[in-house]
Design a protein around this motif. Structure first.
Motif, PDB file in Angstrom:
ATOM      1  N   ILE A 161      -7.699 -24.088   7.738  1.00 49.92           N
ATOM      2  CA  ILE A 161      -6.572 -24.240   6.423  1.00 49.92           C
ATOM      3  C   ILE A 161      -5.389 -24.582   7.120  1.00 49.92           C
ATOM      4  O   ILE A 161      -4.751 -24.293   7.998  1.00 49.92           O
ATOM      5  N   MET A 162      -5.126 -25.978   6.426  1.00 42.39           N
ATOM      6  CA  MET A 162      -3.983 -26.847   7.403  1.00 42.39           C
ATOM      7  C   MET A 162      -3.057 -26.177   6.439  1.00 42.39           C
ATOM      8  O   MET A 162      -2.498 -26.216   4.605  1.00 42.39           O
ATOM      9  N   VAL A 163      -2.246 -25.978   6.719  1.00 44.15           N
ATOM     10  CA  VAL A 163      -1.003 -24.728   5.718  1.00 44.15           C
ATOM     11  C   VAL A 163       0.673 -25.640   5.956  1.00 44.15           C
ATOM     12  O   VAL A 163       1.713 -25.575   5.732  1.00 44.15           O
TER      13      VAL A 163
ATOM     14  N   GLY B  77       3.309 -28.897  11.663  1.00 45.71           N
ATOM     15  CA  GLY B  77       3.439 -27.870  12.185  1.00 45.71           C
ATOM     16  C   GLY B  77       3.311 -28.225  13.818  1.00 45.71           C
ATOM     17  O   GLY B  77       2.630 -28.801  14.021  1.00 45.71           O
ATOM     18  N   PRO B  78       2.804 -27.213  14.250  1.00 48.62           N
ATOM     19  CA  PRO B  78       2.523 -26.914  15.859  1.00 48.62           C
ATOM     20  C   PRO B  78       0.965 -26.875  15.910  1.00 48.62           C
ATOM     21  O   PRO B  78       0.523 -26.635  14.723  1.00 48.62           O
ATOM     22  N   ARG B  79      -0.108 -27.663  17.079  1.00 52.23           N
ATOM     23  CA  ARG B  79      -1.252 -28.041  17.015  1.00 52.23           C
ATOM     24  C   ARG B  79      -1.592 -26.799  17.625  1.00 52.23           C
ATOM     25  O   ARG B  79      -1.294 -26.525  18.460  1.00 52.23           O
ATOM     26  N   CYS B  80      -2.879 -26.982  16.680  1.00 47.13           N
ATOM     27  CA  CYS B  80      -3.915 -25.449  16.871  1.00 47.13           C
ATOM     28  C   CYS B  80      -4.748 -25.721  18.204  1.00 47.13           C
ATOM     29  O   CYS B  80      -4.948 -27.231  18.141  1.00 47.13           O
TER      30      CYS B  80
ATOM     31  N   PRO C 252      -2.976 -30.478  13.804  1.00 45.18           N
ATOM     32  CA  PRO C 252      -1.186 -29.867  13.767  1.00 45.18           C
ATOM     33  C   PRO C 252      -1.206 -28.951  12.320  1.00 45.18           C
ATOM     34  O   PRO C 252      -2.595 -29.499  11.355  1.00 45.18           O
ATOM     35  N   GLY C 253      -0.525 -27.872  12.335  1.00 43.13           N
ATOM     36  CA  GLY C 253      -0.497 -27.318  11.757  1.00 43.13           C
ATOM     37  C   GLY C 253      -1.302 -26.263  10.792  1.00 43.13           C
ATOM     38  O   GLY C 253      -1.685 -25.631   9.205  1.00 43.13           O
TER      39      GLY C 253
ATOM     40  N   VAL D  24      -0.036 -20.960  12.928  1.00 40.53           N
ATOM     41  CA  VAL D  24       1.444 -20.448  12.530  1.00 40.53           C
ATOM     42  C   VAL D  24       1.721 -18.527  12.783  1.00 40.53           C
ATOM     43  O   VAL D  24       2.932 -19.103  12.623  1.00 40.53           O
ATOM     44  N   ALA D  25       1.116 -18.526  12.135  1.00 42.21           N
ATOM     45  CA  ALA D  25       0.663 -16.803  11.826  1.00 42.21           C
ATOM     46  C   ALA D  25       0.127 -16.131  12.540  1.00 42.21           C
ATOM     47  O   ALA D  25      -0.106 -14.983  12.005  1.00 42.21           O
ATOM     48  N   SER D  26      -0.648 -16.254  13.058  1.00 46.32           N
ATOM     49  CA  SER D  26      -1.360 -15.718  14.449  1.00 46.32           C
ATOM     50  C   SER D  26      -0.645 -14.357  14.708  1.00 46.32           C
ATOM     51  O   SER D  26       1.179 -15.758  15.285  1.00 46.32           O
ATOM     52  N   ALA D  27      -0.963 -13.703  15.740  1.00 46.74           N
ATOM     53  CA  ALA D  27       0.091 -12.835  16.147  1.00 46.74           C
ATOM     54  C   ALA D  27       0.964 -13.947  17.539  1.00 46.74           C
ATOM     55  O   ALA D  27       1.661 -13.882  18.252  1.00 46.74           O
ATOM     56  N   ALA D  28      -0.642 -14.539  18.315  1.00 48.59           N
ATOM     57  CA  ALA D  28       0.270 -14.659  19.193  1.00 48.59           C
ATOM     58  C   ALA D  28       0.685 -16.494  18.567  1.00 48.59           C
ATOM     59  O   ALA D  28       1.707 -16.955  19.744  1.00 48.59           O
ATOM     60  N   ALA D  29       0.968 -17.333  17.711  1.00 54.72           N
ATOM     61  CA  ALA D  29       1.755 -17.764  17.211  1.00 54.72           C
ATOM     62  C   ALA D  29       3.316 -17.641  17.006  1.00 54.72           C
ATOM     63  O   ALA D  29       4.375 -18.212  17.651  1.00 54.72           O
ATOM     64  N   ILE D  30       3.520 -16.246  16.084  1.00 55.72           N
ATOM     65  CA  ILE D  30       4.640 -15.621  16.610  1.00 55.72           C
ATOM     66  C   ILE D  30       5.364 -15.436  17.488  1.00 55.72           C
ATOM     67  O   ILE D  30       6.518 -15.145  17.465  1.00 55.72           O
TER      68      ILE D  30
END
Length: 340
Positions: free
Chosen positions: A169-171, A175-178, A183-184, A189-195
């Motif tokens: 889902i785009m939030v 934001g950063p490229r998935c 992007p976004g 943005v919110a996975s453990a790796a992203a944090i």
């Protein structure tokens, strides 16, 4: 034959290891094993290992006086459950592997193949933290983010076997490229790796202003940072960590609010590594989700209860359903396991 004499051979296959069990129709685990996947050997070798392990578990069941009645296998990636085909998996290297038919040919037992997150959600909905709720959204937050929507004990698969990709889902449009290329995405943005990645970037490049000069941030420069470390530092009051953690919480709340608008569930169960932050995640996330509710009914938000056994238990439930063997009085597993 009594239900207590029947067991399902269940395997939860990951890129690194396999969690395996013999599970009774009432959800009680009577035997567990763990084996390395060694995905680097290639998909053909992984398939051979899966079948060898399943065959060994069936033999163990018979030696212990049980009768194996079905096999349940959970794998990551895209899974066509109707055809029993592992369509694609980056972690294991599968490409259109007819795993169900291969297992039936080797062991002669009815076999069900499922997606790892969907079967985990199935287990949490029927045996774990979602037990008693008819509409459950299970969200696994780890290296990536994925979900399973379980209604009346059945996990939705989707028209193409790809239901539940809530991580895409785009939030945050800017934001950063998935990893999917867009992007976004929530996962970016919110996975453990992203944090962990976000915290390290801010610390390394000084984009957090004065917060980047804190001792904790200085110690992080050039080093890998986990989401668990960020959670600990946020709880201790470090401004940089608190900023990154709140960004992730807000993004998760946006994603879950979208999920609630789509599915209208009564319970959202959070699993995966990030959920181990406990109240450090659930507390602020409940507040943020509440703020986003308008006319939608606010779901109960709880942590998963089954830990890393969920995938294996869910694979067993899927196989039991496929074989037409189901105990509706199944107990919550952690409180009713046999000694082994």
């Amino acid at each position: 034959m009594s239900a207590s004499g029947r067991v399902v051979v269940a395997l939860d296959v990951g890129g690194t290891g396999m969690k395996c069990a013999l599970v009774r129709p009432d959800g009680v685990v009577v035997h567990t094993e763990r084996h390395p996947t060694d995905a680097a050997r290639g998909p053909a070798a992984v398939v051979d290992t899966i079948l060898d392990v399943a065959e060994g578990l069936a033999a163990t069941a018979r030696a212990d006086g049980h009768t194996p009645v079905a096999i349940g296998i959970a794998v990551p990636g895209v899974v066509d459950e109707a055809r029993g085909v592992a369509v694609w998996s980056a972690n294991v290297g599968f490409r259109d592997v007819p795993l169900r038919d291969l297992a039936v040919a080797r062991l002669g037992l009815p076999t069900a193949l499922g997606h790892d997150v969907r079967v985990g959600g199935l287990a949490e909905a029927r045996l774990g933290a979602g037990r008693g709720a008819d509409h459950v959204l299970f969200v696994a937050i780890g290296t990536g983010i994925a979900a399973a929507h379980v209604v009346d004990g059945v996990a939705g698969v989707g028209a193409h076997g790809a239901a539940g990709e809530i991580g895409h889902i785009m939030v945050r449009p800017d934001g950063p490229r998935c990893g999917c290329g867009r992007p976004g995405c929530l996962e970016a943005v919110a996975s453990a790796a992203a944090i962990g990645r976000r915290y390290a970037e801010l610390a390394d490049h000084g984009r957090a202003g004065a917060a980047s000069s804190t001792p904790a941030a200085e110690q992080t420069s050039g080093a890998a940072v986990t989401a668990a470390v960020v959670a600990e530092r946020a709880a201790a009051g470090e401004p940089l960590a608190a900023r990154v953690w709140q960004e992730a919480v807000d993004a998760l709340a946006d994603g879950l609010a979208t999920g609630q608008a789509l599915f209208d569930v009564s319970t959202i169960v959070l699993g995966g590594g990030l959920a181990q932050a406990g109240d450090g995640l659930l507390g602020p996330l409940r507040t943020a989700l509440h703020e986003r509710m308008t006319f939608h009914r606010e779901p109960r938000l709880v942590a998963a209860a089954l830990g890393d056994e969920a995938g294996c238990l869910g694979a067993a439930l899927l196989a039991l359903d496929a074989a037409g063997v189901r105990d509706t009085d199944a107990a919550r597993v952690p409180d009713h396991q046999e000694e082994r």
